[in-house]
Design a protein around this motif. Sequence first.
Motif, PDB file in Angstrom:
ATOM      1  N   ARG A  34       0.848  -1.201   0.000  1.00 53.47           N
ATOM      2  CA  ARG A  34       0.000   0.000   0.000  1.00 53.47           C
ATOM      3  C   ARG A  34       0.880   1.246   0.000  1.00 53.47           C
ATOM      4  O   ARG A  34       1.855   1.338   0.741  1.00 53.47           O
ATOM      5  CB  ARG A  34      -0.901   0.005   1.244  1.00 53.47           C
ATOM      6  N   VAL A  35       0.523   2.216  -0.820  1.00 54.86           N
ATOM      7  CA  VAL A  35       1.184   3.518  -0.862  1.00 54.86           C
ATOM      8  C   VAL A  35       0.101   4.585  -0.867  1.00 54.86           C
ATOM      9  O   VAL A  35      -0.826   4.524  -1.689  1.00 54.86           O
ATOM     10  CB  VAL A  35       2.085   3.685  -2.105  1.00 54.86           C
ATOM     11  N   ILE A  72       6.981   9.692  -4.457  1.00 51.24           N
ATOM     12  CA  ILE A  72       7.619   8.380  -4.518  1.00 51.24           C
ATOM     13  C   ILE A  72       8.366   8.250  -5.835  1.00 51.24           C
ATOM     14  O   ILE A  72       8.089   8.963  -6.792  1.00 51.24           O
ATOM     15  CB  ILE A  72       6.549   7.275  -4.405  1.00 51.24           C
ATOM     16  N   SER A  95       7.689   1.525  -6.109  1.00 57.20           N
ATOM     17  CA  SER A  95       7.544   1.666  -4.659  1.00 57.20           C
ATOM     18  C   SER A  95       6.720   0.544  -4.073  1.00 57.20           C
ATOM     19  O   SER A  95       7.025   0.031  -2.980  1.00 57.20           O
ATOM     20  CB  SER A  95       6.903   3.015  -4.342  1.00 57.20           C
ATOM     21  N   LEU A  96       5.673   0.138  -4.777  1.00 56.26           N
ATOM     22  CA  LEU A  96       4.843  -0.957  -4.274  1.00 56.26           C
ATOM     23  C   LEU A  96       5.631  -2.264  -4.207  1.00 56.26           C
ATOM     24  O   LEU A  96       5.555  -3.000  -3.209  1.00 56.26           O
ATOM     25  CB  LEU A  96       3.612  -1.125  -5.163  1.00 56.26           C
ATOM     26  N   ASN A 148       8.079  -2.503  -1.363  1.00 54.56           N
ATOM     27  CA  ASN A 148       7.493  -2.608  -0.027  1.00 54.56           C
ATOM     28  C   ASN A 148       6.459  -3.727   0.061  1.00 54.56           C
ATOM     29  O   ASN A 148       5.668  -3.765   1.004  1.00 54.56           O
ATOM     30  CB  ASN A 148       6.820  -1.280   0.354  1.00 54.56           C
TER      31      ASN A 148
END
Length: 554
Positions: free
Chosen positions: A444-445, A477, A483-484, A487
Motif C-alpha cells: 500500500r502507498v 515516490i 515503490s509498491l 514494499n
Amino acid sequence: MREVTLSAVRRFSRERRGGVGVFVACAMPLLVSFAAFAVDYGTVQLDARRLQGVADAAALAGATAPDAAQADAAVRALVAASWTKATVVRTVSGRYRADPQIAMAQRFAPGANGDAAQVQVATESPTYFASFFGIPSVRIVRQATAQRRAAASFSVGSRLIGLEGGVLNALLSALTGRAITLGVFDHRALIESNVDVFTLLDRVKLRANLSVNDYGELLAADVRVSDVFGALSDTLSASGQAGAAGAVARVNGAVGGQTIRLGTLIDAGPFARQASGGTGAARIPVLPFMTTVLETNGPRRLALDLGTTVPGVASLKMQVAVGERAQSSPWLAVTDKSETIVRTAQARLYAHARLAPTLLPGLSSLASIDLPLFVQVAGAEARLKTIDCSGSPRSVTIEGRVSALDAAIGTVDESKLDDFSRTIQPAAARILNTLVIDVDASARVSLGAAEPWQERRFTQAMIDGASVQTIRSSAMIQGLVVSLTRNVTLTPRLLGFLPLPVSSLLSAVTQLLAGVAAPLDDVLNAVAGGLGLGIGEADLRVNGLRCGNAVLVG
C-alpha cells in the motif's frame, strides 16, 4: 403754497410714467441673485465637468503604473499638464472587484499590489456675481477609479509527451466505442499541436450553425461532439498543422452522436459577454482537449486491453473508472480572478498484469505470476495568483497542489470501481497459484490529501513557448509500481492455507516483480496522462496572457 403742493402730489400719484424704474430698483437684489445663480452655476458646472475629465485621465494613468509610488507620480504629472488650476487630493492604489454582489462603494479595496487606482482631484472655481455676497469661489472635488484589465488562461493536468502509441489507440477506442488506429506520426502531431481557444469557438459556432450573441451563450449551448472535432480539424488545418488536422478528422469519424456543453470545460471569464475574443488570450493543447471532450459525456468506465506492450508481461488488461469533474470547475479557465479554480477529474485504475511464464525455485514446471494493481487519484487543482502586466517581463503566477493518491497491490470488487461515493479497500492478492505452493502479496502507498499550494511563475516567453511546470507531492515516490514492489509483503502458503517460509521462491518472485515494475509505471502514467491525470504530480500550464488597457470602473 400748500394748495400747489397738494395738487402736485395728486398729479404725481396719478402719473404712470417711471413705474418700471421703481420696480427694477426694488427687484435689483433679486435679479443679481438670479444672475449669480445662472452665470456662476454654469461656470461651476463647466469646471466640474472639466475636472472630472482630468480625474478620469489621471485614474487611467495611475492604474497602468507598476506600483503605488509610480502611480502617484503619473497622476500628479498628468494633472499638472492637463489643468494648472487642479490639484491632487490623494492617489490610492488597490484592487477592484467587479462583483455585482458587492456594493459599488466597497468594490475598491486599497492595497500595495493591486490592479486599480483611485484618484481624487480638486480645484477652486471663481465666481462673478456671487462674490458680491461674499462667495469669491466654489471648491470642486471629483473622484475616479480605473482598473487595469488583464486576463490569463491556465489549466492543470499531466504531460503526454511520453504517451505510447498502443496505449493512446486503446484509450481513444474505449472513449469512442470504435476501433481507432493512429500511426506514430499521428500521435506526435496530436501531442505537439495546439489551437487558439476563441478561434476554435468561432469555428464551432459556424459548424453547429448556432445563433448566439456571445461566448457565454455559445458555451452554454449543447453541441455535437462531431461538430467540435470538425471545428478543431478546420482550425488546425487553417493554422498549418495538417498532420494533427488529419488525425483529428480520423478520430471524428469514430465519434457517435453524443453532445457536449463546452461550458463544462471552458470558462471564458471576462470574455463571456464578448462576441469576439481575438487571439492570444488562450491556446489549448489538442490531445488533452480531445480526450477531455470524449470522457466528459462518454462512458464513465473504460476497458483497455493493452496486450503485450510491457516487456516481461504476457498480458495486461485495465479497467478505468472516471469520476465526474467537480461542479463549477472547468478544464481551462480564462480569468482575472484568483478565486477561479480548475481541477482534473478523479479516476480509478485497476490493472491485471500476467507475467510471462517462468521456472521458479522449488517448482517443477513453468509458473505465471498475476499482479493486480489498484490506483485511485483524486483531482489535482490550480488557481490564479497574480498577473503582472507592468513588470519586465510580463508574467503570470499560478498555484497548484497535487491530489490525494492511494495505490495498492491487491484485489478489489470491480463492480464498485465507478462508485466514487464509497471507499475501496484492496485485499491481499494471490499472485502465484500452484498445486503445492501459493504466494499472497499485499502493498500500500498513500499520499495525503492535505498538500500545500505550490507556486509557479510563467514569464511571457514561457507562455509563448507552451512551457509546462510540474508540481509534485511533498511525499513523492520514485515510481508507483516500483515503490509498491519494494514494499510488498509476500506470504507463501503450503497447500493453500499453511504459512511456509520459502526464501528462494520469495526472492525469485521479488526479482520478477522488480523487473516489470518500471515498465508498468510507464503504462499507468500513459493511461492516466491520456485522461489528463498525473500520478503523484500535476503539470501546470498558462495557455495565454492578455494585458488590456486600463478602463474606468467607478
